[in-house]
Design a protein around this motif. Structure first.
Motif, PDB file in Angstrom:
ATOM      1  N   LEU A 155     -17.834 -50.755 -24.187  1.00  0.00           N
ATOM      2  CA  LEU A 155     -17.833 -49.669 -23.207  1.00  0.00           C
ATOM      3  C   LEU A 155     -17.514 -50.195 -21.808  1.00  0.00           C
ATOM      4  O   LEU A 155     -16.834 -49.523 -21.019  1.00  0.00           O
ATOM      5  N   GLN A 156     -17.989 -51.382 -21.501  1.00  0.00           N
ATOM      6  CA  GLN A 156     -17.739 -51.971 -20.188  1.00  0.00           C
ATOM      7  C   GLN A 156     -16.244 -52.184 -19.944  1.00  0.00           C
ATOM      8  O   GLN A 156     -15.766 -52.050 -18.809  1.00  0.00           O
ATOM      9  N   GLU A 157     -15.516 -52.484 -21.005  1.00  0.00           N
ATOM     10  CA  GLU A 157     -14.080 -52.689 -20.876  1.00  0.00           C
ATOM     11  C   GLU A 157     -13.304 -51.378 -20.892  1.00  0.00           C
ATOM     12  O   GLU A 157     -12.318 -51.214 -20.160  1.00  0.00           O
ATOM     13  N   SER A 158     -13.747 -50.429 -21.727  1.00  0.00           N
ATOM     14  CA  SER A 158     -13.006 -49.181 -21.891  1.00  0.00           C
ATOM     15  C   SER A 158     -13.415 -48.104 -20.895  1.00  0.00           C
ATOM     16  O   SER A 158     -12.601 -47.238 -20.545  1.00  0.00           O
ATOM     17  N   ALA A 159     -14.652 -48.111 -20.450  1.00  0.00           N
ATOM     18  CA  ALA A 159     -15.139 -47.108 -19.492  1.00  0.00           C
ATOM     19  C   ALA A 159     -16.082 -47.771 -18.491  1.00  0.00           C
ATOM     20  O   ALA A 159     -17.307 -47.611 -18.571  1.00  0.00           O
ATOM     21  N   PRO A 160     -15.539 -48.548 -17.552  1.00  0.00           N
ATOM     22  CA  PRO A 160     -16.355 -49.323 -16.596  1.00  0.00           C
ATOM     23  C   PRO A 160     -17.335 -48.476 -15.809  1.00  0.00           C
ATOM     24  O   PRO A 160     -18.477 -48.890 -15.570  1.00  0.00           O
ATOM     25  N   ALA A 161     -16.914 -47.307 -15.385  1.00  0.00           N
ATOM     26  CA  ALA A 161     -17.787 -46.462 -14.565  1.00  0.00           C
ATOM     27  C   ALA A 161     -19.032 -46.047 -15.341  1.00  0.00           C
ATOM     28  O   ALA A 161     -20.154 -46.063 -14.820  1.00  0.00           O
ATOM     29  N   MET A 162     -18.827 -45.666 -16.607  1.00  0.00           N
ATOM     30  CA  MET A 162     -19.970 -45.266 -17.440  1.00  0.00           C
ATOM     31  C   MET A 162     -20.902 -46.440 -17.714  1.00  0.00           C
ATOM     32  O   MET A 162     -22.126 -46.287 -17.729  1.00  0.00           O
ATOM     33  N   SER A 163     -20.325 -47.615 -17.918  1.00  0.00           N
ATOM     34  CA  SER A 163     -21.140 -48.780 -18.264  1.00  0.00           C
ATOM     35  C   SER A 163     -22.040 -49.218 -17.107  1.00  0.00           C
ATOM     36  O   SER A 163     -23.103 -49.790 -17.337  1.00  0.00           O
ATOM     37  N   LYS A 164     -21.612 -48.939 -15.863  1.00  0.00           N
ATOM     38  CA  LYS A 164     -22.436 -49.341 -14.718  1.00  0.00           C
ATOM     39  C   LYS A 164     -23.781 -48.626 -14.716  1.00  0.00           C
ATOM     40  O   LYS A 164     -24.792 -49.188 -14.298  1.00  0.00           O
ATOM     41  N   SER A 165     -23.790 -47.401 -15.191  1.00  0.00           N
ATOM     42  CA  SER A 165     -25.058 -46.660 -15.245  1.00  0.00           C
ATOM     43  C   SER A 165     -25.943 -47.132 -16.391  1.00  0.00           C
ATOM     44  O   SER A 165     -27.105 -46.745 -16.487  1.00  0.00           O
ATOM     45  N   LEU A 166     -25.361 -47.963 -17.283  1.00  0.00           N
ATOM     46  CA  LEU A 166     -26.107 -48.489 -18.436  1.00  0.00           C
ATOM     47  C   LEU A 166     -26.264 -50.000 -18.369  1.00  0.00           C
ATOM     48  O   LEU A 166     -26.434 -50.661 -19.383  1.00  0.00           O
TER      49      LEU A 166
END
Length: 461
Positions: free
Chosen positions: A337-348
Motif C-alpha cells: 500500500l505504501q508503494e501503490s497509495a502513499p497518501a493512504m499509507s501515511k495514515s496507517l
C-alpha cells in the motif's frame, strides 16, 4: 551413593539452568547488537562504516556460529559439556573486547566472527548440557531461567543501546560473560558424559549433588549404564548414524524445525528492526520501537512458558504459525500500500509497528522456543552431541543466508514481496512439520529413545 541431602540438588540444577540462561543472554545480546550499534557507528565521526559494511557486520555472526556449532560436537564428546561451556566463554569475552577497541570495520567484523563462533558452540553445548543435568520432574521449572535470560539480552541490547555508544555496548557484552563462569564453577560435569567416558564413580558423585534420594541416584545410574553400553562407541558416532533408523526421524525433524525457524525471517527482523520501523514512517522513533519490540519479546516469553509447561509442542507451534502468517501478511500488505497509495499509507504508519510487535509476540510463543526445546527433549541420547551440532549448524547457516539476503531481497523484490515470501514459507513449513513432528511433552529422554526404536521396527522388517 548418598545424596548431598536437603534441597541442594535443586540449587545445583538451578545453577546449571541459570548458567545456560546466561549463555543465551550473551548470545541474544550478540544478535541484537547490530540494531543499535550500526546507527551509532554511522554517527561516530572517528569511525567509517558503509551500508555494505553494516550488512557484513550483521551477517558474519550467524555464519561464524555455523562453524562454531560444527566444531562444538567433537569438543563436547572429547572435553565434556561443562568444560566446553567454560572454555568457549573466554574467547567470547575477547570478541567483545576486540569490537569495543576496534578502529576499523575489519576489527569489528573479526570480533563478530569470533563471537559468532562462540554463540554457535555454546548453543550446542547448552542444548546437550541442560537435559543431561536437569531431571524430568524439574524440567518445566528450570526452563524458566534459559527462556527468560535468553530473551532479556535482546531487550537490554535495544534499551541500553539508546544510551550507550557502540563501543560501550560492546564492553557491556564483555562484562556479561563473567557471571556465566561463576555459575558454572560449582556444577559437576554431566553424569551421562562421565559414565560414557568410563568415570562411573565420578558420575555417582555428580548424581549425589544433582538428585534428591539414593534411590533416584541408583536408578538413574543404572539407566546411564545401560544407555552407554548400547552406545559404547559414543565418540565414533558418524554422520551415517544420523541418517539411519531410529535416528533419522528426530534428526530430520530437528533440522526442519531449525531451518523453518529462520525462514520466518526472525533474524532479519532483529538485525534490521530499526530500518523496518523507519521504513514504516515517522510515527515512532526507530530506537524506541526497537526497544518496545524487545520488551514484547520478553513479555511474550512468560506466555510461552505457560504453553510449554501445559500444552503439547505441536499445538504451541501451530498457534505460533497462525500468528506469524497473519502478521507477515499484514506487514506485506502495508508496504504494498505504501508503494501503490502513499497518501493512504501515511495514515496507517502505525501498522508496521503494531504488526512487528505482534509478530515478535507470536514468534516467542512457539517458533522461538519449540525448536530448541525439541533439541533438549527429542534428540536420542546416544547421538546427541553430533546430532545437535549438525542441527544447530543448519540453524545458523540458514540464519546467515536469510540475514544476508534480506537487504538484497528488499532492493530487488521490494519489502512487501520479501515479507510475503516469509509468510508463504512459514505456512508451508508449519503444515509439513505439524504432520511429522513427534510429540515430546511430558516424556523423558529414555521414553523418547524407546519411541524412535519402536517406530523404526516396522520399517526395518
Amino acid at each position: 551413593m548418598a545424596s548431598d541431602g536437603g534441597k541442594m540438588y535443586i540449587v545445583y540444577q538451578a545453577l546449571a539452568s541459570i548458567s545456560v540462561g546466561l549463555s543465551g543472554f550473551v548470545a541474544s545480546l550478540t544478535m541484537g547488537y547490530t540494531s543499535p550499534a550500526l546507527p551509532s557507528m554511522q554517527k561516530d565521526p572517528t569511525f567509517d562504516v558503509t551500508e555494505e559494511d553494516g550488512s557484513w557486520i550483521g551477517a558474519v555472526m550467524p555464519a561464524s556460529a555455523l562453524i562454531g556449532s560444527l566444531v562444538a560436537g567433537p569438543l563436547l564428546d572429547r572435553l565434556g559439556r561443562r568444560a566446553s561451556l567454560i572454555l568457549s566463554t573466554y574467547p567470547f569475552m575477547l570478541s567483545w573486547a576486540l569490537i569495543a577497541s576496534s578502529t576499523t570495520v575489519r576489527g569489528v567484523i573479526i570480533g563478530r566472527m569470533i563471537g559468532g563462533a562462540c554463540v554457535g558452540a555454546q548453543a550446542v553445548a547448552s542444548s546437550v548440557f541442560m537435559p543431561e543435568i536437569v531431571q524430568l520432574k524439574l524440567r518445566n521449572i528450570m526452563i524458566f531461567f534459559p527462556t527468560i535470560l535468553g530473551t532479556l539480552g535482546i531487550l537490554i541490547s535495544y534499551a541500553v543501546g539508546q544510551f550507550l555508544s557502540w563501543r560501550e555496548l560492546a564492553w557491556l557484552g564483555c562484562a556479561s560473560c563473567v557471571p556465566q563462569l561463576l555459575f558454572l564453577w560449582p556444577i559437576p560435569e554431566t553424569p551421562y558424559f562421565l559414565t560414557r567416558t568410563g568415570k562411573r564413580d565420578s558420575s555417582l558423585r555428580a548424581l549425589g549433588k544433582l538428585r534428591e534420594t539414593p534411590q533416584e541416584i541408583e536408578k538413574e545410574q543404572r539407566e546411564l549404564d545401560e544407555s552407554c553400553t548400547v552406545s559404547k562407541k559414543g565418540s565414533s558416532t558418524s554422520m551415517a548414524d544420523l541418517l539411519q533408523p531410529p535416528n533419522l526421524w528426530p534428526v530430520a525433524v530437528g533440522s526442519a524445525l531449525m531451518l523453518a525457524q529462520q525462514t520466518t525471517g526472525i533474524n532479519a527482523v532483529i538485525f534490521y528492526s530499526s530500518t523496518i520501523f523507519e521504513a514504516g514512517g515517522d510515527s515512532l522513533d526507530p530506537n524506541t520501537a526497537s526497544t518496545l519490540l524487545g520488551l514484547v519479546n520478553f513479555l511474550g516469553v512468560f506466555v510461552s512458558m505457560y504453553f510449554c509447561a501445559t500444552s503439547k509442542r505441536r499445538y504451541t507451534l501451530a498457534l505460533s504459525t497462525y500468528a506469524l502468517l497473519i502478521c507477515l501478511s499484514i506487514i506485506s500488505a502495508f508496504f504494498w500500500l505504501q508503494e501503490s497509495a502513499p497518501a493512504m499509507s501515511k495514515s496507517l504508519s502505525f501498522v508496521p509497528v503494531v504488526a512487528l510487535l505482534a509478530y515478535i509476540f507470536g514468534f516467542s510463543l512457539g517458533w522461538g522456543p519449540v525448536p530448541w526445546i525439541f533439541l533438549s527433549e527429542g534428540i536420542p541420547s546416544n547421538i546427541r552431541g553430533l546430532a545437535v551440532s549438525v542441527i544447530v549448524a543448519i540453524n545458523w547457516g540458514s540464519a546467515s543466508l536469510v540475514t544476508k539476503t534480506f537487504q538484497w531481497s528488499i532492493s530487488i523484490l521490494g519489502i512487501h514481496y520479501t515479507f510475503f515470501i516469509y509468510a508463504v514459507i512459514t505456512g508451508i513449513s508449519g503444515a509439513l512439520i505439524h504432520r511429522s513432528m513427534p510429540e515430546t511433552f511430558g516424556l523423558s529422554t529414555a521414553e523418547m529413545d524407546n519411541l524412535y526404536i519402536q517406530a523404526s521396527k516396522p520399517k526395518e522388517e
